[in-house]
Design a protein around this motif. Structure first.
Motif, PDB file in Angstrom:
ATOM      1  N   ARG A  69      15.674 -46.703  15.206  1.00 36.16           N
ATOM      2  CA  ARG A  69      14.800 -46.621  14.040  1.00 36.16           C
ATOM      3  C   ARG A  69      14.116 -47.961  13.757  1.00 36.16           C
ATOM      4  NH1 ARG A  69      13.560 -43.420   9.494  1.00 36.16           N
ATOM      5  NH2 ARG A  69      14.613 -41.618  10.309  1.00 36.16           N
ATOM      6  N   THR A  79       9.045 -42.806  18.459  1.00 38.51           N
ATOM      7  CA  THR A  79      10.328 -42.363  18.980  1.00 38.51           C
ATOM      8  C   THR A  79      10.210 -41.610  20.307  1.00 38.51           C
ATOM      9  OG1 THR A  79      10.904 -42.091  16.672  1.00 38.51           O
ATOM     10  CG2 THR A  79      12.490 -41.303  18.265  1.00 38.51           C
ATOM     11  N   LYS A  80       9.256 -40.657  20.366  1.00 37.52           N
ATOM     12  CA  LYS A  80       9.132 -39.854  21.597  1.00 37.52           C
ATOM     13  C   LYS A  80       8.804 -40.738  22.792  1.00 37.52           C
ATOM     14  CE  LYS A  80       8.394 -35.183  20.224  1.00 37.52           C
ATOM     15  NZ  LYS A  80       7.532 -34.162  19.701  1.00 37.52           N
ATOM     16  N   TYR A  83      11.895 -42.801  23.924  1.00 37.74           N
ATOM     17  CA  TYR A  83      12.837 -42.052  24.771  1.00 37.74           C
ATOM     18  C   TYR A  83      12.272 -41.834  26.168  1.00 37.74           C
ATOM     19  CZ  TYR A  83      16.315 -41.084  21.214  1.00 37.74           C
ATOM     20  OH  TYR A  83      17.313 -41.205  20.287  1.00 37.74           O
ATOM     21  N   LYS A  92      20.176 -48.139  23.679  1.00 37.34           N
ATOM     22  CA  LYS A  92      21.165 -48.741  24.577  1.00 37.34           C
ATOM     23  C   LYS A  92      20.514 -49.247  25.864  1.00 37.34           C
ATOM     24  CE  LYS A  92      24.355 -45.414  23.823  1.00 37.34           C
ATOM     25  NZ  LYS A  92      25.384 -44.457  24.180  1.00 37.34           N
ATOM     26  N   GLY A 105      24.444 -49.796  15.651  1.00 36.65           N
ATOM     27  CA  GLY A 105      23.966 -48.883  14.610  1.00 36.65           C
ATOM     28  C   GLY A 105      24.990 -47.857  14.166  1.00 36.65           C
ATOM     29  N   CYS A 106      26.007 -47.623  14.986  1.00 41.33           N
ATOM     30  CA  CYS A 106      26.928 -46.513  14.697  1.00 41.33           C
ATOM     31  C   CYS A 106      28.229 -47.010  14.094  1.00 41.33           C
ATOM     32  CB  CYS A 106      27.247 -45.761  15.970  1.00 41.33           C
ATOM     33  SG  CYS A 106      25.782 -45.297  16.846  1.00 41.33           S
ATOM     34  N   ILE A 107      28.589 -46.418  12.974  1.00 41.85           N
ATOM     35  CA  ILE A 107      29.815 -46.837  12.302  1.00 41.85           C
ATOM     36  C   ILE A 107      30.736 -45.636  12.162  1.00 41.85           C
ATOM     37  CG2 ILE A 107      30.808 -47.787  10.216  1.00 41.85           C
ATOM     38  CD1 ILE A 107      27.402 -48.601  10.327  1.00 41.85           C
TER      39      ILE A 107
ATOM     40  N   GLU B 114      12.727 -36.070   7.488  1.00 40.45           N
ATOM     41  CA  GLU B 114      12.593 -37.062   8.569  1.00 40.45           C
ATOM     42  C   GLU B 114      12.628 -36.401   9.955  1.00 40.45           C
ATOM     43  OE1 GLU B 114      12.427 -40.671   8.735  1.00 40.45           O
ATOM     44  OE2 GLU B 114      11.702 -40.426   6.686  1.00 40.45           O
ATOM     45  N   GLU B 116      11.278 -33.468  12.349  1.00 34.82           N
ATOM     46  CA  GLU B 116      10.146 -32.549  12.415  1.00 34.82           C
ATOM     47  C   GLU B 116      10.619 -31.087  12.344  1.00 34.82           C
ATOM     48  OE1 GLU B 116       7.557 -33.557  15.702  1.00 34.82           O
ATOM     49  OE2 GLU B 116       6.620 -31.577  15.579  1.00 34.82           O
ATOM     50  N   GLU B 157      21.174 -38.355  12.768  1.00 39.90           N
ATOM     51  CA  GLU B 157      21.009 -39.780  13.041  1.00 39.90           C
ATOM     52  C   GLU B 157      22.147 -40.519  12.348  1.00 39.90           C
ATOM     53  OE1 GLU B 157      17.113 -40.827  11.718  1.00 39.90           O
ATOM     54  OE2 GLU B 157      17.355 -42.960  12.100  1.00 39.90           O
ATOM     55  N   MET B 158      22.628 -41.589  12.933  1.00 39.48           N
ATOM     56  CA  MET B 158      23.640 -42.422  12.272  1.00 39.48           C
ATOM     57  C   MET B 158      22.931 -43.608  11.606  1.00 39.48           C
ATOM     58  SD  MET B 158      26.413 -40.809  12.800  1.00 39.48           S
ATOM     59  CE  MET B 158      27.702 -41.969  12.312  1.00 39.48           C
ATOM     60  N   PRO B 159      23.485 -44.234  10.564  1.00 39.49           N
ATOM     61  CA  PRO B 159      24.762 -43.893   9.933  1.00 39.49           C
ATOM     62  C   PRO B 159      24.617 -42.771   8.912  1.00 39.49           C
ATOM     63  CG  PRO B 159      23.826 -45.818   8.857  1.00 39.49           C
ATOM     64  CD  PRO B 159      22.868 -45.424   9.938  1.00 39.49           C
ATOM     65  N   LEU B 194      26.192 -39.403  18.741  1.00 41.87           N
ATOM     66  CA  LEU B 194      27.252 -40.292  19.212  1.00 41.87           C
ATOM     67  C   LEU B 194      27.711 -39.858  20.610  1.00 41.87           C
ATOM     68  CD1 LEU B 194      29.384 -40.423  15.944  1.00 41.87           C
ATOM     69  CD2 LEU B 194      27.981 -42.264  16.875  1.00 41.87           C
ATOM     70  N   PRO B 195      28.361 -40.781  21.333  1.00 40.99           N
ATOM     71  CA  PRO B 195      28.859 -40.389  22.660  1.00 40.99           C
ATOM     72  C   PRO B 195      30.105 -39.496  22.605  1.00 40.99           C
ATOM     73  CG  PRO B 195      29.292 -42.718  22.236  1.00 40.99           C
ATOM     74  CD  PRO B 195      28.479 -42.219  21.080  1.00 40.99           C
ATOM     75  N   ASP B 221      25.562 -37.319  22.579  1.00 35.88           N
ATOM     76  CA  ASP B 221      24.296 -37.992  22.912  1.00 35.88           C
ATOM     77  C   ASP B 221      23.086 -37.103  22.657  1.00 35.88           C
ATOM     78  OD1 ASP B 221      25.493 -40.444  23.818  1.00 35.88           O
ATOM     79  OD2 ASP B 221      26.110 -39.371  25.631  1.00 35.88           O
ATOM     80  N   ASN B 223      20.107 -36.494  20.478  1.00 33.61           N
ATOM     81  CA  ASN B 223      19.234 -37.058  19.437  1.00 33.61           C
ATOM     82  C   ASN B 223      18.154 -36.050  19.109  1.00 33.61           C
ATOM     83  OD1 ASN B 223      20.011 -40.049  18.985  1.00 33.61           O
ATOM     84  ND2 ASN B 223      20.124 -39.743  21.207  1.00 33.61           N
ATOM     85  N   GLU B 226      13.352 -32.272  16.956  1.00 34.73           N
ATOM     86  CA  GLU B 226      12.566 -31.221  16.310  1.00 34.73           C
ATOM     87  C   GLU B 226      13.434 -29.999  16.048  1.00 34.73           C
ATOM     88  OE1 GLU B 226       8.899 -28.393  17.686  1.00 34.73           O
ATOM     89  OE2 GLU B 226       9.227 -30.219  18.841  1.00 34.73           O
ATOM     90  N   TYR B 237      15.268 -35.439  22.065  1.00 40.34           N
ATOM     91  CA  TYR B 237      14.233 -36.277  22.659  1.00 40.34           C
ATOM     92  C   TYR B 237      14.292 -36.268  24.180  1.00 40.34           C
ATOM     93  CZ  TYR B 237      12.642 -38.132  18.211  1.00 40.34           C
ATOM     94  OH  TYR B 237      12.083 -38.262  16.971  1.00 40.34           O
ATOM     95  N   THR B 252      19.067 -37.174   8.308  1.00 37.98           N
ATOM     96  CA  THR B 252      19.004 -38.627   8.203  1.00 37.98           C
ATOM     97  C   THR B 252      19.408 -39.071   6.794  1.00 37.98           C
ATOM     98  OG1 THR B 252      17.205 -38.656   9.790  1.00 37.98           O
ATOM     99  CG2 THR B 252      17.428 -40.595   8.385  1.00 37.98           C
TER     100      THR B 252
END
Lengths: 107, 410
Positions: A69, A79-80, A83, A92, A105-107, B114, B116, B157-159, B194-195, B221, B223, B226, B237, B252
Motif C-alpha cells: 500500500r 497495485t495491478k 503485481y 516481498k 506489514g503483517c502483525i 477499498e 473493487e 489486507e493486513m493489518p 498471509l502465507p 497468499d 491478495n 476484485e 492480483y 481493509t
C-alpha cells in the motif's frame, strides 16, 4: 542461519538470510539488484526501477521496506501493475531485488 | 486551567479518561473526551452475533456510563486536529479546543470500498462483514435461512483489527453448521494475504492444523483485487478466481478519516507512534493508545489495556519534565473461540511469538496456551463482564502489562 547464493558473478560474496533477503542492505548495488532479479526470472524495466528506487529511498528514511500500500500510494505504480512487475508477492519480491529486509506489514 | 483532551471514547480513550480523572488535580486540569457516537460497542461480541449466540443488546451500552462525572464528554465529529497549534476543531458548534496534552484513541474502521466491486451488488445480500454491528446482524439474518453452499472467508489486507477474529469466525461457523446438521452441505474456504493461518509462525502452524482437522481449506497468499458479484467470484492480483455463495469479508482496515484530514497518518491513516513509549513520533504532547497508531502490535482491546499503564505513566513523567520510559513491549493476549465450547488462548509480544504453556499462573492456569480447552472458552465468555465492569474503568487485572515467560514452554 545464512547461506550464499552463487547464481551469477555479481552475487559472489552477497549474503542472504534463509528467506532469501539480503543480510546487509548497505551492501546492495544496482548490479546486485539486476542479478537477484535474474535469479527470480525477472527482467528489470524502467517501471521496476521506479519501484526499486522508491523502496530504497523509503528504507533510508524509515528503516523499513515499504508495504504494497505504501508503494502504490506514493510511487506512482498502481497495485495491478505492481503485481505484474513482481509476480508472486509484490512487496516481498520488490524488497528482495532491492536488497532490503522482509517488509513488516503483517502483525 | 490546563486541558487534557482525549479523542475517541472507545476502549482506549475510556480507560485513559478513567485513569486520568483519578490522577490529575481537578483544580489544575480539566479533562475532556470527544466522540461522535453515544453508544459504546463491545466489539469482541460482534463475532457471536452472526451465530445467534449474542444479540445486538448484548454488545451495546451508553458511553456516558463509563465516563467519570468529572470528565466533560462532548458528542461531536472532529473536523481537524492541528498538532502544530495544539488545537482541535470540532464540527458541533464549530467549537475549538486548545489542549496541553492530547491522547488520540480514534481507532480503526473497515473500508470495504477499498476493494473493487465489494460494495456494489451483493453487499449485505450475500457479502457481509462482521466488524460492524450492522454487518454482523445482517449476516445473522442470512445464516438463519441459508441452505448451504460455499462460504468463503476473505481477509482483504493486513493489518486488521483482532487478527484472530477471522479464525474464530471460521471455527464458530464450522460448529454452527454442525449443530444445524448441515456441515456436509457447506464448503468452507479461508483466503488470506498471509502465507499461513496467522501472523506468527508457531501459532500459524498449530492453528493451520486445527483448520485442516475441521475440513476447512486454507488459501494463503491470496491478495484480493476484485469482487465480481454478478458471477459471485473473488479474484486475486495474481489471477486466481474463487467462486462463493456466501462471502464473509474482513475489508481493509484504516485509521479514522480525521487523521487523514489532519495530515497525521501513514498510508492507512495510522499515526506514526513510538512503539515502546506510545508518544507521537512528531509531537511531544500527543500520545496514542489502541489501534489508532501504527505500532506493530495486534489491534485489539487487550493491547489497548496493556498500553494503558505505559501511556499514563509516560504522560505523567512528561508533565514533570522527565523522559518517557520505553516500557510497552507489544503484549497481546487473545482468547480464540474454536467452537464446541472450547477455546485457545495466545499470549505474545513484539519479540516472543505465542508459545504453549499455562496462564496466568505458571503450571496451573486455569487457561491453556496455544491449545484447545473448555476453560479458555469460559474465559472468553466471562470476559464480556470483565470488559464492562473492570477493564473500561481502568481497574486492575490479575496480570502485568508486560508479557512474562513464566509458565511458557519455549
Amino acid at each position: 542461519m545464512t547461506d550464499q547464493i552463487f547464481a551469477t558473478n555479481s552475487l559472489d560474496n552477497v549474503v542472504f538470510n534463509e528467506e532469501g533477503f539480503m543480510d546487509d542492505a548497505s551492501a546492495w548495488t544496482p548490479e546486485i539488484g539486476e542479478a537477484i532479479a535474474q535469479t527470480l526470472g525477472i527482467q528489470l524495466t524502467d517501471r521496476h526501477w521506479v519501484v526499486i528506487n522508491f523502496a530504497r529511498n523509503e528504507f533510508e528514511t524509515n528503516g523499513e521496506a515499504p508495504t504494497i500500500r505504501r508503494i502504490t500510494k506514493n510511487s506512482g505504480v498502481e497495485t495491478k501493475e505492481l503485481y505484474a512487475l513482481f509476480p508472486g508477492g509484490a512487496a516481498k519480491i520488490a524488497a528482495k531485488i532491492s536488497g532490503l529486509p522482509k517488509p513488516t506489514g503483517c502483525i | 486551567m490546563k486541558t487534557f483532551l482525549i479523542l475517541g471514547a472507545g476502549t482506549g480513550g475510556t480507560m485513559v479518561a478513567n485513569k486520568m480523572s483519578e490522577l490529575l488535580d481537578p483544580d489544575e486540569w480539566r479533562i475532556l473526551i470527544v466522540d461522535r457516537d453515544e453508544t459504546h460497542f463491545y466489539q469482541p461480541g460482534f463475532l457471536f452475533i452472526p451465530f445467534g449466540i449474542y444479540g445486538p443488546s448484548d454488545v451495546v451500552k451508553p458511553k456516558r456510563n463509563f465516563i467519570p462525572p468529572n470528565v466533560e464528554m462532548i458528542l461531536s465529529d472532529i473536523e481537524v486536529i492541528e498538532p502544530e497549534a495544539s488545537r482541535v476543531k470540532l464540527v458541533e458548534n464549530n467549537r475549538v479546543i486548545s489542549y496541553d496534552y492530547l491522547v488520540i484513541s480514534t481507532g480503526s474502521h473497515i473500508h470495504p470500498e477499498e476493494t473493487e466491486g465489494m460494495v456494489n451488488g451483493g453487499w449485505h445480500e450475500n457479502i457481509f462483514d462482521f466488524y460492524t454491528l450492522k454487518g454482523a446482524t445482517a449476516l445473522s439474518r442470512f445464516l438463519k435461512f441459508w441452505k448451504g453452499g460455499r462460504m468463503v472467508l476473505n481477509i482483504a489486507e493486513m493489518p486488521i483489527k483482532c487478527p484472530v477474529a477471522p479464525l474464530e469466525f471460521i471455527f464458530l461457523a464450522d460448529w454452527f453448521f454442525h449443530e444445524r446438521s448441515m456441515r456436509d452441505d457447506v464448503e468452507i474456504i479461508f483466503t488470506t494475504p498471509l502465507p499461513g493461518a496467522f501472523t506468527k509462525p508457531r501459532a500459524s502452524g498449530i492453528l493451520g492444523g486445527i483448520l485442516a482437522d475441521k475440513g476447512i481449506d486454507l488459501v494463503p497468499d491470496f491478495n484480493i483485487s476484485e469482487v465480481d458479484s454478478s458471477t459471485n467470484k473473488i479474484k486475486s492480483y495474481d489471477g486466481r478466481e474463487i467462486d462463493y455463495d456466501l462471502l464473509v469479508t474482513i475489508p481493509t482496515n484504516m485509521g479514522s478519516d480525521v487523521i487523514e484530514r489532519s495530515g497525521m497518518g501513514d498510508e492507512l491513516n495510522f499515526i506514526p507512534t513510538n512503539k515502546h513509549t506510545l508518544q507521537s513520533e512528531k509531537w511531544e504532547n500527543v500520545w496514542i493508545i489502541g489501534d489508532a497508531g501504527n505500532v506493530p502490535a495486534s489491534k485489539a482491546g487487550s493491547v489497548a489495556h496493556f498500553m494503558l499503564d505505559v501511556v499514563v505513566e509516560n504522560i505523567l513523567r512528561h508533565m514533570e519534565g522527565l523522559a518517557p520510559l520505553p516500557k510497552f513491549d507489544g503484549h497481546a493476549n487473545c482468547f480464540i473461540e474454536s467452537g464446541f465450547e472450547k477455546g485457545i488462548l495466545i499470549d505474545f509480544n513484539y519479540d516472543v511469538e505465542p508459545l504453549p504453556g499455562k496462564f496466568p499462573l505458571p503450571g496451573l492456569g486455569p487457561f491453556s496456551l496455544l491449545q484447545e480447552s473448555p476453560a479458555n472458552h469460559w474465559g472468553k465468555i466471562a470476559f464480556r463482564w470483565i470488559y464492562w465492569n473492570v477493564l473500561l474503568k481502568g481497574g486492575e487485572m490479575p496480570f502485568e502489562s508486560q508479557m512474562t515467560m513464566a509458565g511458557k514452554w519455549a
